[in-house]
Design a protein around this motif. Structure first.
Motif, PDB file in Angstrom:
ATOM      1  N   LYS A  10      56.956  33.783 -43.901  1.00 49.98           N
ATOM      2  CA  LYS A  10      57.221  32.879 -45.016  1.00 49.98           C
ATOM      3  C   LYS A  10      58.680  32.992 -45.459  1.00 49.98           C
ATOM      4  O   LYS A  10      59.242  34.084 -45.515  1.00 49.98           O
ATOM      5  CB  LYS A  10      56.310  33.197 -46.197  1.00 49.98           C
ATOM      6  N   LYS A  11      59.276  31.847 -45.787  1.00 44.91           N
ATOM      7  CA  LYS A  11      60.669  31.865 -46.233  1.00 44.91           C
ATOM      8  C   LYS A  11      60.851  32.668 -47.516  1.00 44.91           C
ATOM      9  O   LYS A  11      61.859  33.324 -47.721  1.00 44.91           O
ATOM     10  CB  LYS A  11      61.160  30.427 -46.445  1.00 44.91           C
ATOM     11  N   ASP A  12      59.837  32.593 -48.388  1.00 48.19           N
ATOM     12  CA  ASP A  12      59.935  33.302 -49.671  1.00 48.19           C
ATOM     13  C   ASP A  12      59.154  34.610 -49.648  1.00 48.19           C
ATOM     14  O   ASP A  12      58.717  35.103 -50.686  1.00 48.19           O
ATOM     15  CB  ASP A  12      59.413  32.403 -50.801  1.00 48.19           C
ATOM     16  N   SER A  13      58.957  35.176 -48.454  1.00 50.04           N
ATOM     17  CA  SER A  13      58.169  36.396 -48.327  1.00 50.04           C
ATOM     18  C   SER A  13      58.787  37.538 -49.127  1.00 50.04           C
ATOM     19  O   SER A  13      59.990  37.801 -49.062  1.00 50.04           O
ATOM     20  CB  SER A  13      58.065  36.803 -46.857  1.00 50.04           C
ATOM     21  N   ALA A  14      57.927  38.210 -49.897  1.00 47.49           N
ATOM     22  CA  ALA A  14      58.377  39.360 -50.694  1.00 47.49           C
ATOM     23  C   ALA A  14      57.848  40.664 -50.107  1.00 47.49           C
ATOM     24  O   ALA A  14      57.869  41.707 -50.763  1.00 47.49           O
ATOM     25  CB  ALA A  14      57.891  39.205 -52.140  1.00 47.49           C
TER      26      ALA A  14
END
Length: 596
Positions: free
Chosen positions: A570-574
């Protein structure tokens, strides 16, 4: 008669800067009767081996083959190629394994070892002090100096060669000196029949009809309505009389009325075929070359060299051809390929893996595979699993979970700076054996003796020490001596490590159970709730719920692995991975082993 061994000293990439030593070849390759397949990545030396054979034996095709500057290992002024041949048909008295018809061509160069004859040929090429290549002759014999081969003996040693990315359309096009005409001339249907061949009669009749057309008459010497040809001839005759001699006349013929000229006008195609594609033309070209290679009246070597057999061929056609070649017991083939389809169809002990500065035969006498392993792997090395022979590193896993998870996991490790390359960049293949047969696959690259193969092999396996048990539908945690059992199991699995092979074991029961104890716990519980909403995935009960599904075999492992992999991409993976996490260290260690 077949090529059984190749030795190279300082040829192309196979060499050393140490003093030249005839007792220490740069590479020593054993070959089998029948089909031998050279596989390996680009620049691994496959073409160099083929070219070494061509330099010594030459080919049936009209091509100029001689040593060049590029044939010398860097900075060296000498290279040497040795080829060894064995004869395998029994004499009438049964006292040896030589075939008289083949051996009679090489009597003065034969050697004997344990009452078995062999032919040893070599090409030893030097540079002078100015760096110029000194012309060298092909020699044979048992001593290191040898005796020069005569032209007749060399002719019996020529090989059939199909180059990579071959232009089959050009080879099959009718023209002067076409390869098809060369092949046909060597066949018993045409060889030595220049004067009495039936085609010559047809050609004579055709030529006569050509002449008569320009005289304005038919086959029965009667005038024809079409006078254009006669008018053309009369115009030419007028110029001849003016420029040359009034008593001379022109004559139209089909040029060079010989059998050779007829063959040079022939083309080969498929009946009723039109505008044939590259694949079909390539098959036609190979078929014609193999006919030439297997001609009945030939007592010389029957050796075919084919680079990139798969060129222009559909995978199914590749498989048909390789199966057909393996059935041809009287002909030896040495092939190169980049195709896993071919790798999956060839017998395992017919493979030669080019790697680094060496070539490793997969014959049983060189590997650590048992007889049972060969039988097993012959059945299960399908195209998907055979890609392990084409990889720079290999990871063996037992199931879908690890296979679906590891590519994304490696990308995340690279992004976080934990490893320098991901699996794709490092050229690593993941082989899902789908069973507990890991040991059969993982020992493929182990050798009986040095040199050892250098492809890094990682085996990722579960510990499989249960942490829960079921008793009358009651799930309870196992605590007694559990840690000792785990340590003992992990140690026993790692004790199999040797050479390029390393084993990486999940520290807690299974892959999923280990991840649940790791820094990815939060992400995994979220996914478990989505995939199995009927379970109690609270923080205090999630271990027991997971254990229950593992024991019942109802856990949807592939779906969980895919969703967990998606969390990394995911691009916004945390998601953060702790490189020191004890429950992920085995996966990180495997990635470091094959990627760095």
């Amino acid at each position: 008669m077949y090529l059984s061994k190749i030795k190279l000293w300082n040829f192309r990439k196979f060499g050393t800067t140490e003093p030249f030593d005839l007792k220490k070849p740069s590479i020593d390759i054993s070959l089998k009767k029948g089909v031998n397949v050279l596989i390996g990545e680009n620049d691994s030396g496959k073409s160099a081996i083929i070219d070494a054979i061509k330099l010594v034996l030459k080919t049936h095709a009209v091509e100029w083959i001689r040593p060049t500057e590029d044939d010398f290992y860097k900075g060296c002024k000498r290279f040497r190629i040795e080829l060894f041949f064995h004869f395998d048909k029994a004499l009438e008295n049964g006292s040896s394994t030589i075939c008289q018809e083949e051996a009679k061509n090489f009597i003065e160069w034969l050697g004997w070892e344990n009452d078995v004859p062999f032919l040893r040929l070599f090409l030893d090429v030097h540079k002078n002090d100015k760096g110029n290549i000194i012309p060298s002759d092909i020699k044979g014999g048992v001593d290191d100096e040898g005796t020069q081969l005569d032209a007749a003996a060399r002719d019996y040693l020529r090989v059939t060669y199909l180059k990579p990315l071959r232009d089959a359309a050009n080879e099959l096009t009718p023209k002067k000196g076409s390869r098809l005409s060369q092949i046909l001339k060597g066949h018993s249907a045409f060889k030595g029949r220049e004067d009495d061949h039936p085609l010559m009669n047809g050609f004579t009749e055709f030529n006569s009809s050509i002449k008569k057309y320009f005289d304005g008459i038919d086959a029965d010497d009667k005038e024809i309505d079409d006078k254009k040809g006669k008018e053309l001839k009369e115009e030419v005759d007028n110029y001849i009389k003016t420029f040359y001699d009034s008593n001379e006349f022109s004559e139209f013929n089909v040029a060079q009325g010989s059998l050779n000229s007829i063959l040079e006008k022939l083309e080969l195609g498929i009946k009723d075929g039109y505008n044939l594609g590259l694949g079909t033309l390539n098959i036609l070209f190979m078929a014609s070359e193999l006919v030439h290679l297997n001609k009945k009246d030939w007592s010389g070597i029957r050796l075919g060299l084919i680079e990139e057999l798969e060129a222009h061929l559909h995978p199914q056609a590749q498989m048909k051809i390789i199966e057909s070649l393996q059935l041809n017991a009287d002909t030896q083939f040495i092939l190169t390929t980049h195709s896993p389809n071919i790798g999956s169809k060839i017998a395992l002990n017919n493979l030669i893996i080019c790697q680094g500065d060496n070539a490793f035969s997969m014959e049983p006498r060189f590997t650590k595979l048992s007889k049972g392993d060969y039988v097993f792997l012959e059945k299960f090395l399908d195209a998907t699993k055979s890609n392990l022979f084409f990889a720079k590193g290999v990871i063996f896993v037992e199931g879908w979970s690890e296979e679906l998870f590891l590519f994304a996991f490696a990308r995340k490790l690279k992004k976080d700076g934990i490893i320098s390359k991901d699996l794709t960049e490092a050229g690593v293949s993941i082989v899902n054996v789908g069973s507990r047969a890991l040991s059969r696959y993982s020992t493929v690259f182990l050798r009986q003796q040095e040199p050892h193969m250098t492809t890094p092999i990682a085996v990722i396996t579960d510990c499989d020490i249960r942490e829960y048990e079921r008793n009358n539908d009651v799930i309870s945690k196992i605590t007694e001596e559990l840690q000792a059992k785990r340590s003992e199991k992990i140690t026993s699995l790692k004790n199999k490590d040797e050479q390029c092979l390393k084993t990486f074991v999940a520290p807690r029961w299974t892959f999923e159970y280990s991840v649940l104890q790791s820094c990815l716990r939060k992400q995994l519980i979220k996914i478990l709730k989505e995939v199995h909403p009927d379970g109690d995935w609270s923080d205090e009960n999630c271990e027991q719920t997971l254990a229950d599904k593992l024991l019942k075999r109802t856990l949807d492992k592939p779906e969980i692995a895919i969703r967990l992999a998606n969390e990394f991409d995911k691009k916004d993976s945390a998601v953060n991975i702790d490189s020191n996490d004890d429950n992920l260290k085995y996966l990180i260690g495997a990635m470091e082993h094959v990627c760095n």
